[in-house]
Write an enzyme that holds these catalytic residues in place. Structure first.
Site, PDB file in Angstrom:
ATOM      1  N   GLU A   6       0.867  -0.912   0.381  1.00  0.00           N
ATOM      2  CA  GLU A   6       0.330  -0.042  -0.150  1.00  0.00           C
ATOM      3  C   GLU A   6       1.254   1.647   0.071  1.00  0.00           C
ATOM      4  O   GLU A   6       1.718   1.438   0.969  1.00  0.00           O
ATOM      5  CB  GLU A   6      -1.291   0.109   1.681  1.00  0.00           C
ATOM      6  CG  GLU A   6      -2.254   1.081   1.877  1.00  0.00           C
ATOM      7  CD  GLU A   6      -3.609   1.131   2.554  1.00  0.00           C
ATOM      8  OE1 GLU A   6      -3.625   0.080   1.900  1.00  0.00           O
ATOM      9  OE2 GLU A   6      -2.878   2.189   2.914  1.00  0.00           O
ATOM     10  N   ASP A  98     -13.937   7.745   6.347  1.00  0.00           N
ATOM     11  CA  ASP A  98     -14.407   8.304   7.950  1.00  0.00           C
ATOM     12  C   ASP A  98     -15.194   9.382   7.002  1.00  0.00           C
ATOM     13  O   ASP A  98     -14.199  10.197   6.077  1.00  0.00           O
ATOM     14  CB  ASP A  98     -13.323   8.512   8.787  1.00  0.00           C
ATOM     15  CG  ASP A  98     -13.173   7.126   9.043  1.00  0.00           C
ATOM     16  OD1 ASP A  98     -13.134   6.290   9.196  1.00  0.00           O
ATOM     17  OD2 ASP A  98     -11.402   6.635   8.346  1.00  0.00           O
ATOM     18  N   PHE A 205      -1.256   6.459  15.725  1.00  0.00           N
ATOM     19  CA  PHE A 205      -1.563   6.041  14.639  1.00  0.00           C
ATOM     20  C   PHE A 205      -2.750   5.451  15.467  1.00  0.00           C
ATOM     21  O   PHE A 205      -3.856   4.980  14.794  1.00  0.00           O
ATOM     22  CB  PHE A 205      -1.190   5.790  13.247  1.00  0.00           C
ATOM     23  CG  PHE A 205      -2.340   5.830  12.650  1.00  0.00           C
ATOM     24  CD1 PHE A 205      -2.544   6.675  11.288  1.00  0.00           C
ATOM     25  CD2 PHE A 205      -2.487   4.639  11.485  1.00  0.00           C
ATOM     26  CE1 PHE A 205      -3.547   6.759  10.634  1.00  0.00           C
ATOM     27  CE2 PHE A 205      -3.385   4.377  10.817  1.00  0.00           C
ATOM     28  CZ  PHE A 205      -4.377   5.488  10.084  1.00  0.00           C
ATOM     29  N   HIS A 255      -0.458  -8.242   2.783  1.00  0.00           N
ATOM     30  CA  HIS A 255      -0.212  -6.976   2.366  1.00  0.00           C
ATOM     31  C   HIS A 255       0.387  -5.446   3.443  1.00  0.00           C
ATOM     32  O   HIS A 255       0.465  -6.083   4.197  1.00  0.00           O
ATOM     33  CB  HIS A 255      -2.000  -6.400   2.304  1.00  0.00           C
ATOM     34  CG  HIS A 255      -2.267  -5.173   1.716  1.00  0.00           C
ATOM     35  ND1 HIS A 255      -2.281  -4.910   0.301  1.00  0.00           N
ATOM     36  CD2 HIS A 255      -2.663  -4.147   2.167  1.00  0.00           C
ATOM     37  CE1 HIS A 255      -2.852  -3.566   0.312  1.00  0.00           C
ATOM     38  NE2 HIS A 255      -2.667  -3.170   1.218  1.00  0.00           N
TER      39      HIS A 255
HETATM   40  N1  LIG Z   1      -6.814   2.015   4.269  1.00  0.00           N
HETATM   41  C1  LIG Z   1      -7.035   1.160   4.849  1.00  0.00           C
HETATM   42  O1  LIG Z   1      -6.112   0.537   4.137  1.00  0.00           O
HETATM   43  C2  LIG Z   1      -7.554   0.991   5.670  1.00  0.00           C
HETATM   44  C3  LIG Z   1      -9.048   1.932   5.934  1.00  0.00           C
HETATM   45  N2  LIG Z   1      -9.815   1.697   6.958  1.00  0.00           N
HETATM   46  C4  LIG Z   1     -10.762   2.926   7.386  1.00  0.00           C
HETATM   47  O2  LIG Z   1     -11.263   2.789   8.029  1.00  0.00           O
HETATM   48  C5  LIG Z   1     -13.139   2.778   8.077  1.00  0.00           C
HETATM   49  C6  LIG Z   1     -14.020   2.355   8.010  1.00  0.00           C
HETATM   50  O3  LIG Z   1     -14.185   1.480   6.721  1.00  0.00           O
HETATM   51  P1  LIG Z   1     -14.451   0.329   6.468  1.00  0.00           P
HETATM   52  O4  LIG Z   1     -14.173  -0.846   7.179  1.00  0.00           O
HETATM   53  O5  LIG Z   1     -14.910  -0.141   4.690  1.00  0.00           O
HETATM   54  O6  LIG Z   1     -16.278  -0.089   7.169  1.00  0.00           O
HETATM   55  P2  LIG Z   1     -17.203  -0.963   7.277  1.00  0.00           P
HETATM   56  O7  LIG Z   1     -18.821  -0.168   6.875  1.00  0.00           O
HETATM   57  O8  LIG Z   1     -17.756  -1.948   6.846  1.00  0.00           O
HETATM   58  O9  LIG Z   1     -17.850  -0.688   9.122  1.00  0.00           O
HETATM   59  C7  LIG Z   1     -18.211   0.760   9.228  1.00  0.00           C
HETATM   60  C8  LIG Z   1     -18.078   0.588  11.233  1.00  0.00           C
HETATM   61  O10 LIG Z   1     -19.855   0.321  10.654  1.00  0.00           O
HETATM   62  C9  LIG Z   1     -20.473  -0.547  11.176  1.00  0.00           C
HETATM   63  N3  LIG Z   1     -20.883  -1.848  10.048  1.00  0.00           N
HETATM   64  C10 LIG Z   1     -20.941  -1.665   8.869  1.00  0.00           C
HETATM   65  N4  LIG Z   1     -22.190  -2.160   8.308  1.00  0.00           N
HETATM   66  C11 LIG Z   1     -22.909  -1.935   8.894  1.00  0.00           C
HETATM   67  C12 LIG Z   1     -24.236  -2.244   8.407  1.00  0.00           C
HETATM   68  N5  LIG Z   1     -24.934  -2.728   6.876  1.00  0.00           N
HETATM   69  N6  LIG Z   1     -24.971  -1.119   9.446  1.00  0.00           N
HETATM   70  C13 LIG Z   1     -25.017  -0.859  10.549  1.00  0.00           C
HETATM   71  N7  LIG Z   1     -23.850  -1.069  11.139  1.00  0.00           N
HETATM   72  C14 LIG Z   1     -22.432  -1.364  10.314  1.00  0.00           C
HETATM   73  C15 LIG Z   1     -19.143  -1.901  11.259  1.00  0.00           C
HETATM   74  O11 LIG Z   1     -19.223  -2.519  12.542  1.00  0.00           O
HETATM   75  C16 LIG Z   1     -18.261  -0.809  11.613  1.00  0.00           C
HETATM   76  O12 LIG Z   1     -17.820  -0.555  13.274  1.00  0.00           O
HETATM   77  C17 LIG Z   1     -12.342   3.471   6.752  1.00  0.00           C
HETATM   78  O13 LIG Z   1     -12.206   5.063   7.096  1.00  0.00           O
HETATM   79  C18 LIG Z   1     -11.271   3.398   6.394  1.00  0.00           C
HETATM   80  O14 LIG Z   1     -10.422   4.301   5.333  1.00  0.00           O
HETATM   81  C19 LIG Z   1      -9.041   0.452   8.108  1.00  0.00           C
HETATM   82  C20 LIG Z   1      -8.419  -0.203   7.856  1.00  0.00           C
HETATM   83  C21 LIG Z   1      -7.727  -0.161   6.208  1.00  0.00           C
HETATM   84  N1  LIG Z   2      -9.012   3.196   9.964  1.00  0.00           N
HETATM   85  C1  LIG Z   2      -7.235   3.356   9.453  1.00  0.00           C
HETATM   86  N2  LIG Z   2      -7.610   4.473   8.051  1.00  0.00           N
HETATM   87  C2  LIG Z   2      -6.402   4.244   7.295  1.00  0.00           C
HETATM   88  O1  LIG Z   2      -6.281   4.793   6.001  1.00  0.00           O
HETATM   89  C3  LIG Z   2      -5.581   3.419   6.695  1.00  0.00           C
HETATM   90  C4  LIG Z   2      -5.422   2.814   8.114  1.00  0.00           C
HETATM   91  N3  LIG Z   2      -7.076   1.897   9.365  1.00  0.00           N
HETATM   92  N4  LIG Z   2      -4.679   0.862   8.752  1.00  0.00           N
HETATM   93  C5  LIG Z   2      -4.031   0.571   7.266  1.00  0.00           C
HETATM   94  C6  LIG Z   2      -3.387   1.817   6.297  1.00  0.00           C
HETATM   95  C7  LIG Z   2      -2.284   2.273   7.685  1.00  0.00           C
HETATM   96  N5  LIG Z   2      -2.631   3.426   6.748  1.00  0.00           N
HETATM   97  C8  LIG Z   2      -1.376   5.205   7.236  1.00  0.00           C
HETATM   98  C9  LIG Z   2      -1.093   4.653   8.353  1.00  0.00           C
HETATM   99  C10 LIG Z   2      -0.319   5.424   9.560  1.00  0.00           C
HETATM  100  C11 LIG Z   2      -0.277   7.023   8.208  1.00  0.00           C
HETATM  101  C12 LIG Z   2       0.583   7.346   8.628  1.00  0.00           C
HETATM  102  O2  LIG Z   2       0.989   7.417   9.806  1.00  0.00           O
HETATM  103  N6  LIG Z   2       0.351   8.973   8.346  1.00  0.00           N
HETATM  104  C13 LIG Z   2       1.606  10.041   8.618  1.00  0.00           C
HETATM  105  C14 LIG Z   2       1.846  11.240   7.520  1.00  0.00           C
HETATM  106  C15 LIG Z   2       3.065  10.178   6.323  1.00  0.00           C
HETATM  107  C16 LIG Z   2       3.809  10.936   6.205  1.00  0.00           C
HETATM  108  O3  LIG Z   2       4.308  11.662   5.684  1.00  0.00           O
HETATM  109  O4  LIG Z   2       5.290   9.755   6.173  1.00  0.00           O
HETATM  110  C17 LIG Z   2       0.990  10.630   9.615  1.00  0.00           C
HETATM  111  O5  LIG Z   2       1.508  12.145  10.445  1.00  0.00           O
HETATM  112  O6  LIG Z   2      -0.357  11.078   9.486  1.00  0.00           O
HETATM  113  C18 LIG Z   2      -0.631   7.124   7.239  1.00  0.00           C
HETATM  114  C19 LIG Z   2      -2.041   5.953   6.940  1.00  0.00           C
HETATM  115  C20 LIG Z   2      -3.549   3.529   6.109  1.00  0.00           C
HETATM  116  N7  LIG Z   2      -4.767   1.956   6.341  1.00  0.00           N
END
Ligand SMILES: NC(=O)C1=CN([C@@H]2O[C@H](COP(=O)(O)OP(=O)(O)OC[C@H]3O[C@@H](n4cnc5c(N)ncnc54)[C@H](O)[C@@H]3O)[C@@H](O)[C@H]2O)C=CC1
Ligand SMILES: Nc1nc(=O)c2c([nH]1)NC[C@@H]1CN(c3ccc(C(=O)N[C@@H](CCC(=O)O)C(=O)O)cc3)CN21
Length: 276
Positions: A6, A98, A205, A255
């Site tokens: 990522e 979010d 974080f 990942h």
């Molecule tokens: N960039 C990344 O790799 C990652 C990002 N995230 C961030 O975490 C945040 C959550 O996103 P998602 O996991 O896609 O959300 P999601 O919609 O799957 O779940 C979010 C919350 O809502 C609840 N929920 C889910 N579906 C529901 C439904 N149908 N009815 C009622 N409640 C429900 C879940 O229990 C959870 O607490 C995002 O902001 C995402 O960007 C989280 C992990 C990795």
């Molecule tokens: N809730 C959630 N949101 C996410 O965007 C997210 C996750 N979980 N979990 C997995 C990965 C981890 N992610 C991350 C984790 C840390 C930073 C971080 O520390 N960012 C720095 C700036 C980084 C830089 O410029 O070097 C910061 O200060 O926010 C960013 C994305 C994105 N992903």
């Protein structure tokens, strides 16, 4: 066993150039199955994501943009899907996302399952869809059982695979995967792994996203103060062991949350003796 990596969209042209070099190194050494590019984390915009995604795609690598839906209209999500299809992108990470703090729930999507359904309705089987999984529960979850229930619903809405939030406790992952499979999930659940290179950033974080840093790791990191060499060496050992445990029990891949850095990921993968 598939590796994926990522990135987040850099905020400056220097950052973009650095990321290009990082990606070239990672591609040469690891040939990852795909790269993902975040959207929203740290205030990044969808156009920042599109730029990095286009760059990676043009270089011939497989790339999956994050698409988050909360606060968006169906029309705007449809436009983004069309844009990615026109580019030839075949994989997408579908997230609720979010809202910036202080803003209420508005928009036409409330949870990720609605986005997965919408993508299938609009684009059929064009995209491989990944969704997020939370072995230690999502921070807003009412209970672990309801959270896993919603995860299963999201998978059944048409996801092809899931990537987990990062964790340092492999038992949480194994239990989560067992429960999801018991509830009828059949798709792969790929562990998301965060290398440890900077303790202040990691602790801040992790608090915000609901990932637990075990006490023994936290105390070790604190004891190194600003001795970054010791932090990195310790982090590499701990995260290598974690990956070893996951792979030895049959995790379908890894990942890496690279934070746009190649060294930590390459340090770990060199230790792992992966089949080339
Ligand atoms: N960039 C990344 O790799 C990652 C990002 N995230 C961030 O975490 C945040 C959550 O996103 P998602 O996991 O896609 O959300 P999601 O919609 O799957 O779940 C979010 C919350 O809502 C609840 N929920 C889910 N579906 C529901 C439904 N149908 N009815 C009622 N409640 C429900 C879940 O229990 C959870 O607490 C995002 O902001 C995402 O960007 C989280 C992990 C990795
Ligand atoms: N809730 C959630 N949101 C996410 O965007 C997210 C996750 N979980 N979990 C997995 C990965 C981890 N992610 C991350 C984790 C840390 C930073 C971080 O520390 N960012 C720095 C700036 C980084 C830089 O410029 O070097 C910061 O200060 O926010 C960013 C994305 C994105 N992903």
């Amino acid at each position: 066993m598939e590796l994926s990596i990522e990135f987040f969209p850099p905020k400056t042209p220097e950052g973009e150039n650095k990321l290009r070099l990082v990606r070239e190194r990672l591609s040469e050494e690891l040939k990852p199955a795909f790269y993902s590019v975040t959207f929203g984390a740290g205030g990044s915009t969808q156009s920042g994501t599109l730029k990095v995604v286009s760059d990676i795609h043009a270089a011939g690598a497989s790339v999956a943009p994050h698409l988050s839906c909360v606060g968006s209209s169906r029309d705007s999500v449809r436009e983004m899907l069309k844009q990615y299809q026109a580019l030839g992108i075949k994989r997408i990470v579908a997230l609720r996302g979010d809202l910036p703090s202080g803003m209420g729930q508005y928009g036409e999507f409330h949870h990720a399952n609605e986005l997965v359904e919408f993508i299938r309705l609009e684009t059929g089987d064009w995209f491989h869809i990944d969704v997020a999984a939370y072995p230690e529960s999502h921070p807003q979850a009412k209970s672990p059982a309801s959270d896993i229930g919603f995860f299963v619903q999201k998978m059944k809405a048409g996801a092809n695979s899931a990537v987990t939030q990062y964790f340092y406790n492999s038992d949480a992952y194994f239990r989560f995967v067992d429960e999801a499979y018991d509830l009828g999930v059949t798709q792969p659940i790929i562990p998301g792994i965060m290398p440890i290179t900077n303790s202040t950033q990691l602790l801040r974080f992790s608090d915000a996203c609901g990932a637990e840093i075990p006490r023994w790791i936290r105390l070790r990191l604190q004891s190194y103060g600003d001795d970054t060499a010791s932090i990195r060496a310790f982090g590499e050992e701990v995260v290598t062991d974690l990956c070893d445990q996951l792979l030895s029990v049959g995790a379908p891949g890894i990942h890496f949350y690279s934070l746009n850095q190649a060294d930590a990921v390459l340090g770990i993968t060199e230790n792992l003796n992966l089949p080339s």
